[in-house]
Design a protein around this motif. Structure first.
Motif, PDB file in Angstrom:
ATOM      1  N   THR A 158       0.829  -1.198   0.000  1.00  0.00           N
ATOM      2  CA  THR A 158       0.000   0.000   0.000  1.00  0.00           C
ATOM      3  C   THR A 158       0.869   1.255   0.000  1.00  0.00           C
ATOM      4  O   THR A 158       0.551   2.248  -0.676  1.00  0.00           O
ATOM      5  CB  THR A 158      -0.931   0.008   1.230  1.00  0.00           C
ATOM      6  N   ALA A 159       1.966   1.215   0.749  1.00  0.00           N
ATOM      7  CA  ALA A 159       2.890   2.355   0.773  1.00  0.00           C
ATOM      8  C   ALA A 159       3.498   2.581  -0.611  1.00  0.00           C
ATOM      9  O   ALA A 159       3.655   3.729  -1.055  1.00  0.00           O
ATOM     10  CB  ALA A 159       3.992   2.110   1.803  1.00  0.00           C
TER      11      ALA A 159
ATOM     12  N   LEU B  72     -14.539  -1.950   4.617  1.00  0.00           N
ATOM     13  CA  LEU B  72     -14.537  -3.204   3.871  1.00  0.00           C
ATOM     14  C   LEU B  72     -13.121  -3.647   3.541  1.00  0.00           C
ATOM     15  O   LEU B  72     -12.797  -4.843   3.601  1.00  0.00           O
ATOM     16  CB  LEU B  72     -15.344  -3.048   2.573  1.00  0.00           C
ATOM     17  N   ASP B  73     -12.256  -2.692   3.199  1.00  0.00           N
ATOM     18  CA  ASP B  73     -10.860  -3.019   2.893  1.00  0.00           C
ATOM     19  C   ASP B  73     -10.168  -3.625   4.112  1.00  0.00           C
ATOM     20  O   ASP B  73      -9.470  -4.647   4.002  1.00  0.00           O
ATOM     21  CB  ASP B  73     -10.105  -1.760   2.446  1.00  0.00           C
ATOM     22  N   PHE B  74     -10.331  -2.997   5.266  1.00  0.00           N
ATOM     23  CA  PHE B  74      -9.703  -3.505   6.493  1.00  0.00           C
ATOM     24  C   PHE B  74     -10.215  -4.907   6.819  1.00  0.00           C
ATOM     25  O   PHE B  74      -9.445  -5.785   7.235  1.00  0.00           O
ATOM     26  CB  PHE B  74      -9.988  -2.561   7.669  1.00  0.00           C
TER      27      PHE B  74
ATOM     28  N   ALA C  15      -7.301  -1.638  -3.558  1.00  0.00           N
ATOM     29  CA  ALA C  15      -8.599  -1.250  -3.009  1.00  0.00           C
ATOM     30  C   ALA C  15      -8.460  -0.061  -2.060  1.00  0.00           C
ATOM     31  O   ALA C  15      -9.260   0.883  -2.111  1.00  0.00           O
ATOM     32  CB  ALA C  15      -9.239  -2.434  -2.292  1.00  0.00           C
ATOM     33  N   MET C  16      -7.457  -0.101  -1.183  1.00  0.00           N
ATOM     34  CA  MET C  16      -7.286   1.001  -0.240  1.00  0.00           C
ATOM     35  C   MET C  16      -6.858   2.286  -0.938  1.00  0.00           C
ATOM     36  O   MET C  16      -7.245   3.385  -0.530  1.00  0.00           O
ATOM     37  CB  MET C  16      -6.289   0.602   0.849  1.00  0.00           C
TER      38      MET C  16
ATOM     39  N   SER D 156      -9.973   3.812  -2.347  1.00  0.00           N
ATOM     40  CA  SER D 156     -10.771   4.421  -1.282  1.00  0.00           C
ATOM     41  C   SER D 156     -10.174   5.755  -0.838  1.00  0.00           C
ATOM     42  O   SER D 156     -10.901   6.738  -0.630  1.00  0.00           O
ATOM     43  CB  SER D 156     -10.863   3.467  -0.087  1.00  0.00           C
ATOM     44  N   LEU D 157      -8.855   5.808  -0.684  1.00  0.00           N
ATOM     45  CA  LEU D 157      -8.202   7.039  -0.230  1.00  0.00           C
ATOM     46  C   LEU D 157      -8.298   8.148  -1.274  1.00  0.00           C
ATOM     47  O   LEU D 157      -8.504   9.323  -0.933  1.00  0.00           O
ATOM     48  CB  LEU D 157      -6.737   6.755   0.114  1.00  0.00           C
ATOM     49  N   VAL D 158      -8.146   7.792  -2.544  1.00  0.00           N
ATOM     50  CA  VAL D 158      -8.292   8.792  -3.610  1.00  0.00           C
ATOM     51  C   VAL D 158      -9.722   9.324  -3.636  1.00  0.00           C
ATOM     52  O   VAL D 158      -9.961  10.525  -3.801  1.00  0.00           O
ATOM     53  CB  VAL D 158      -7.922   8.176  -4.974  1.00  0.00           C
TER      54      VAL D 158
END
Length: 291
Positions: free
Chosen positions: A75-76, A246-248, A270-271, A274-276
């Motif tokens: 993710t990073a 949902l991602d978590f 997915a994360m 969501s963040l964007v």
């Protein structure tokens, strides 16, 4: 979405099935869910059965199982690509100021449009691809970064300081959602999944309709600065937070089921989406509030 205490079976009770298209296309997520639902909670007991009898096949894991650390790293990397390409787009594009004419920012508008369209296509490909491709995920992040860099520069021109506020708010929403998810031991139900995904698809469909109508000079007003635009942005922000939940949940289930390490890229994708989503809606909310 409900809470469950420590003595509640929790993950063991939940089959790894999803209405989220990002995870539903994953064979590993769904296969692991079927195995756990059938009573094969211990991966060491998964087998192919005896000759002549049906059995459950063990998923082939390459590169070791998915872990929290590997998901964090991927993710990073994904977010790093978004940030780097956004920064490059911002720096390499022509400078803008209060005296800049609309025609002078046509390049930024073009970059935002092309980047957004490419990111949308790649997001569909990644969402419905059974075997996740790290290269396509990073390509999506690069396209999204170009779009965000151009959009952010235009917003910053109109509302100085708004980009930093939106960035801080986005990571604050991420940290806050994660803290609530862990502290309150959130249990994601199938009903909650269906509601969130249905609402998200509805918002996307309405947005596309608004875009098409704008081409013919007729708009509903969802992207304008009025009360309807503010309401639409707030709903979008809330849905982005719910998508993070949902991602978590799926990361937690994936780690518990020992999914292949490459599935960490699906979670990272997915994360990032969501963040964007949260960031762009925060930009709109802050802009409307300033007006």
């Amino acid at each position: 979405m409900t809470r469950h205490s420590d003595d509640t079976p929790g993950l063991e009770e939940r089959p790894m099935q999803s209405n989220n298209p990002v995870f539903r296309r994953s064979e590993e997520f769904n296969t692991a869910g079927a195995q756990r639902q059938a009573g094969y909670s211990d991966p060491s007991t998964w087998g192919t059965g005896t000759p002549g009898q049906p059995g459950l096949q063990t998923p082939v894991a390459t590169g070791g199982p998915m872990t929290i650390d590997s998901v964090v790293q991927k993710t990073a990397i994904a977010l790093g690509v978004v940030i780097l390409t956004a920064a490059a787009t911002w720096i390499l594009s022509p400078d803008v100021s209060e005296n800049t004419l609309p025609a002078d920012i046509s390049g930024l508008i073009a970059a935002a449009t092309i980047g957004s369209l490419l990111a949308f296509v790649l997001s569909m490909v990644n969402s419905f691809k059974r075997v996740i491709s790290p290269g396509l995920v990073l390509l999506f992040c690069a396209a999204e970064g170009v779009a965000l860099g151009a959009i952010s520069k235009v917003f910053e021109l109109a509302y100085p300081g708004i980009v930093m506020s939106a960035v801080i708010g986005t990571f604050g929403a991420f940290a806050g959602t994660l803290a609530v998810y862990k502290f309150f031991n959130i249990k994601v139900t199938d009903k909650f999944r269906r509601m969130v995904v249905a609402a998200m698809l509805g918002v996307v469909a309405i947005s596309l309709i608004e875009v098409v109508l704008s081409l013919f000079g007729a708009q509903i007003g969802l992207f304008e600065d009025g009360k309807l635009g503010l309401l639409f942005a707030v709903v979008g922000l809330a849905l982005g937070v719910f998508m993070l939940v949902l991602d978590f949940d799926f990361v937690e289930q994936g780690v518990a089921n020992g999914l292949p390490d490459r599935e960490g890229w699906r979670a990272a994708f997915a994360m990032t989406v969501s963040l964007v989503w949260i960031y762009t809606n925060l930009l709109r909310i802050l802009a409307i509030m300033r007006d």
